[in-house]
Design a protein around this motif. Structure first.
Motif, PDB file in Angstrom:
ATOM      1  N   ILE A 174       0.844  -1.346  -0.239  1.00  0.00           N
ATOM      2  CA  ILE A 174       0.161  -0.015   0.040  1.00  0.00           C
ATOM      3  C   ILE A 174       0.984   1.201   0.045  1.00  0.00           C
ATOM      4  O   ILE A 174       0.357   2.336  -0.048  1.00  0.00           O
ATOM      5  N   ALA A 175       2.270   1.209  -0.029  1.00  0.00           N
ATOM      6  CA  ALA A 175       2.909   2.297   0.226  1.00  0.00           C
ATOM      7  C   ALA A 175       2.788   3.290  -0.971  1.00  0.00           C
ATOM      8  O   ALA A 175       2.935   4.581  -0.496  1.00  0.00           O
ATOM      9  N   LEU A 176       2.556   3.060  -2.250  1.00  0.00           N
ATOM     10  CA  LEU A 176       2.303   3.929  -3.189  1.00  0.00           C
ATOM     11  C   LEU A 176       0.759   4.191  -3.585  1.00  0.00           C
ATOM     12  O   LEU A 176       0.295   4.650  -4.514  1.00  0.00           O
ATOM     13  N   GLU A 177      -0.020   3.928  -2.367  1.00  0.00           N
ATOM     14  CA  GLU A 177      -1.486   4.147  -2.479  1.00  0.00           C
ATOM     15  C   GLU A 177      -2.064   3.548  -3.773  1.00  0.00           C
ATOM     16  O   GLU A 177      -2.777   4.463  -4.539  1.00  0.00           O
ATOM     17  N   PRO A 178      -2.131   2.344  -3.956  1.00  0.00           N
ATOM     18  CA  PRO A 178      -2.668   1.678  -5.285  1.00  0.00           C
ATOM     19  C   PRO A 178      -4.437   1.694  -5.076  1.00  0.00           C
ATOM     20  O   PRO A 178      -4.744   1.735  -4.044  1.00  0.00           O
ATOM     21  N   ASP A 179      -4.923   1.599  -6.232  1.00  0.00           N
ATOM     22  CA  ASP A 179      -6.235   1.337  -6.208  1.00  0.00           C
ATOM     23  C   ASP A 179      -6.654  -0.063  -5.916  1.00  0.00           C
ATOM     24  O   ASP A 179      -7.580  -0.475  -5.147  1.00  0.00           O
ATOM     25  N   LEU A 180      -5.940  -0.861  -6.413  1.00  0.00           N
ATOM     26  CA  LEU A 180      -6.346  -2.388  -5.973  1.00  0.00           C
ATOM     27  C   LEU A 180      -5.077  -3.276  -5.392  1.00  0.00           C
ATOM     28  O   LEU A 180      -3.921  -2.929  -5.759  1.00  0.00           O
ATOM     29  N   VAL A 181      -5.364  -3.726  -4.414  1.00  0.00           N
ATOM     30  CA  VAL A 181      -4.363  -4.799  -4.042  1.00  0.00           C
ATOM     31  C   VAL A 181      -4.990  -6.270  -4.071  1.00  0.00           C
ATOM     32  O   VAL A 181      -6.013  -6.593  -3.641  1.00  0.00           O
ATOM     33  N   VAL A 182      -4.136  -7.117  -4.849  1.00  0.00           N
ATOM     34  CA  VAL A 182      -4.575  -8.461  -5.038  1.00  0.00           C
ATOM     35  C   VAL A 182      -3.563  -9.336  -4.074  1.00  0.00           C
ATOM     36  O   VAL A 182      -2.482  -9.400  -4.247  1.00  0.00           O
ATOM     37  N   ALA A 183      -4.377 -10.113  -3.103  1.00  0.00           N
ATOM     38  CA  ALA A 183      -3.537 -11.014  -2.166  1.00  0.00           C
ATOM     39  C   ALA A 183      -3.643 -12.280  -2.370  1.00  0.00           C
ATOM     40  O   ALA A 183      -5.107 -12.824  -2.352  1.00  0.00           O
ATOM     41  N   ASP A 184      -2.955 -13.158  -2.755  1.00  0.00           N
ATOM     42  CA  ASP A 184      -3.061 -14.477  -3.073  1.00  0.00           C
ATOM     43  C   ASP A 184      -2.740 -15.361  -1.813  1.00  0.00           C
ATOM     44  O   ASP A 184      -1.550 -15.389  -1.472  1.00  0.00           O
ATOM     45  N   GLU A 185      -3.697 -15.913  -1.188  1.00  0.00           N
ATOM     46  CA  GLU A 185      -3.666 -16.984  -0.054  1.00  0.00           C
ATOM     47  C   GLU A 185      -2.792 -16.147   1.024  1.00  0.00           C
ATOM     48  O   GLU A 185      -1.731 -16.859   1.670  1.00  0.00           O
ATOM     49  N   PRO A 186      -3.205 -15.013   1.395  1.00  0.00           N
ATOM     50  CA  PRO A 186      -2.309 -14.239   2.356  1.00  0.00           C
ATOM     51  C   PRO A 186      -2.408 -14.819   3.837  1.00  0.00           C
ATOM     52  O   PRO A 186      -1.435 -14.405   4.620  1.00  0.00           O
ATOM     53  N   THR A 187      -3.264 -15.707   4.235  1.00  0.00           N
ATOM     54  CA  THR A 187      -3.048 -16.395   5.667  1.00  0.00           C
ATOM     55  C   THR A 187      -2.615 -17.957   5.517  1.00  0.00           C
ATOM     56  O   THR A 187      -2.474 -18.562   6.336  1.00  0.00           O
ATOM     57  N   THR A 188      -2.454 -18.332   4.247  1.00  0.00           N
ATOM     58  CA  THR A 188      -1.939 -19.770   4.191  1.00  0.00           C
ATOM     59  C   THR A 188      -0.640 -20.049   4.794  1.00  0.00           C
ATOM     60  O   THR A 188       0.306 -19.219   4.692  1.00  0.00           O
ATOM     61  N   ALA A 189      -0.602 -21.168   5.548  1.00  0.00           N
ATOM     62  CA  ALA A 189       0.780 -21.494   6.404  1.00  0.00           C
ATOM     63  C   ALA A 189       1.018 -20.566   7.523  1.00  0.00           C
ATOM     64  O   ALA A 189       2.083 -20.741   7.926  1.00  0.00           O
ATOM     65  N   LEU A 190       0.189 -19.838   8.122  1.00  0.00           N
ATOM     66  CA  LEU A 190       0.330 -19.174   9.210  1.00  0.00           C
ATOM     67  C   LEU A 190      -0.619 -19.729  10.269  1.00  0.00           C
ATOM     68  O   LEU A 190      -1.708 -20.297   9.892  1.00  0.00           O
ATOM     69  N   ASP A 191      -0.236 -19.649  11.565  1.00  0.00           N
ATOM     70  CA  ASP A 191      -1.038 -20.356  12.536  1.00  0.00           C
ATOM     71  C   ASP A 191      -2.324 -19.683  12.759  1.00  0.00           C
ATOM     72  O   ASP A 191      -2.544 -18.417  12.491  1.00  0.00           O
ATOM     73  N   VAL A 192      -3.431 -20.007  13.313  1.00  0.00           N
ATOM     74  CA  VAL A 192      -4.778 -19.763  13.302  1.00  0.00           C
ATOM     75  C   VAL A 192      -4.863 -18.173  13.951  1.00  0.00           C
ATOM     76  O   VAL A 192      -5.422 -17.328  13.543  1.00  0.00           O
ATOM     77  N   THR A 193      -4.027 -17.937  15.126  1.00  0.00           N
ATOM     78  CA  THR A 193      -4.457 -16.818  15.659  1.00  0.00           C
ATOM     79  C   THR A 193      -3.829 -15.866  14.851  1.00  0.00           C
ATOM     80  O   THR A 193      -4.155 -14.578  14.830  1.00  0.00           O
TER      81      THR A 193
END
Ligand SMILES: Nc1ncnc2c1ncn2[C@@H]1O[C@H](COP(=O)(O)OP(=O)(O)O)[C@@H](O)[C@H]1O
Ligand SMILES: [Mg+2]
Length: 280
Positions: A174-193
């Motif tokens: 978000i550093a350059l204030e984009p209109d759109l961010v596409v996040a692919d599986e951003p939480t996969t491989a992280l623990d539930v908390t």
């Protein structure tokens, strides 16, 4: 075009050339991303989610190729463009500034020998050199915005937990204030908390900075907690798209039903507890 459309994907077809012939990974997808929303892309592994993302960001590599369709992008304050038809130079000027991407597994792709601050510096100087003088204040601010201590600026990736790395990448996206961010599986491989914290921060990006988000996840629980609308992919096609509550309450496609049933259930659907209400 509908007033609130940021991206309009029309009849998108993406194939991979293989020794057994062409595999249609995205097979005639029509999908609109509305300005200000969080759109989820659901579907099991292999359904075409990541292929859709890389095609949208024009990052598709051989043996993949676009076999047809168009992707109209309507960035704020700039003329609309067909992302698939535009030349590389114009595309470069949109990257990070208008269109930003958190690739699947990106936590593992941070440069191990560069401090976090230097990684920010590289991206910002390459894509927005006019901001050189703002770097010193900008980077700590961005880190604070995703809930990190500004001391992280001086740290190396190996000193960060998976959740911290994901937040650094979110801050960078978000550093350059984009209109759109596409996040692919951003939480996969992280623990539930940690997953919950990341979902909260992603929601904040939209709520506080007005970014439009496309969040890809095979995990319907993620969609239940985070998104406004969800598109369900199955064998390269969007089989269902709608308001997330509606889709959970009354899935129209049997495949959607089976995805929902595969969420481990602890009491009610998680979105019932959410205070944040989705945009209309
Ligand atoms: N480089 C490639 N070469 C051949 N087939 C591929 C390649 N990448 C992906 N595919 C195929 O495209 C389909 C969709 O994959 P992908 O977009 O990664 O799905 P998802 O992200 O939903 O798991 C799968 O059948 C996959 O095997
Ligand atoms: Mg994928």
């Amino acid at each position: 075009m509908p007033d609130d459309a940021l991206v309009e994907i029309k009849d998108l077809r993406v194939h991979y050339r293989t020794t057994q012939g062409d595999v249609p990974a995205v097979d005639g997808v029509d999908l609109t991303v509305r300005r200000g929303e969080i759109l989820g892309i659901a579907g099991e592994s292999g359904s075409g989610k990541s292929t859709l993302a890389v095609a949208l960001l024009r990052l598709l590599r051989a043996p993949g190729y676009v076999a047809g369709g168009s992707i109209d992008f309507h960035p704020s304050g700039q003329p609309s463009v067909d992302l698939l038809a535009m030349d590389e130079r114009r595309l470069r000027s949109l990257r990070w500034r208008s269109l930003s991407y958190l690739p699947q597994g990106s936590m593992n792709s941070m440069n191990p020998v560069m401090r976090v601050g230097e990684q920010f510096r590289d991206v910002i100087l390459e894509h927005a050199p006019e901001r050189r003088n703002q770097l010193a204040t900008m980077v700590p601010r961005l880190l604070r915005q995703v809930g990190l201590d500004e001391g992280v600026v001086r740290m190396y990736p190996h000193e960060l937990s998976g959740g911290m790395k994901q937040r650094v990448l979110m801050a960078m996206s978000i550093a350059l204030e984009p209109d759109l961010v596409v996040a692919d599986e951003p939480t996969t491989a992280l623990d539930v908390t940690i997953q919950r914290v990341i979902l909260q921060s992603l929601g904040d990006l939209r709520d506080e900075f007005g970014v439009t988000l496309v969040v890809i996840s095979h995990d319907m629980g993620v969609h239940a907690q985070l998104v406004d609308r969800v598109a369900v992919m199955y064998e390269g096609k969007v089989v269902e798209v709608g308001d997330v509550r509606q889709v959970f309450k009354q899935p129209r496609h049997p495949y959607t039903r089976s995805l929902i049933e595969s969420i481990p259930r602890i009491g009610e659907a998680p979105w019932r507890d959410e205070k944040r209400s989705p945009v209309a």
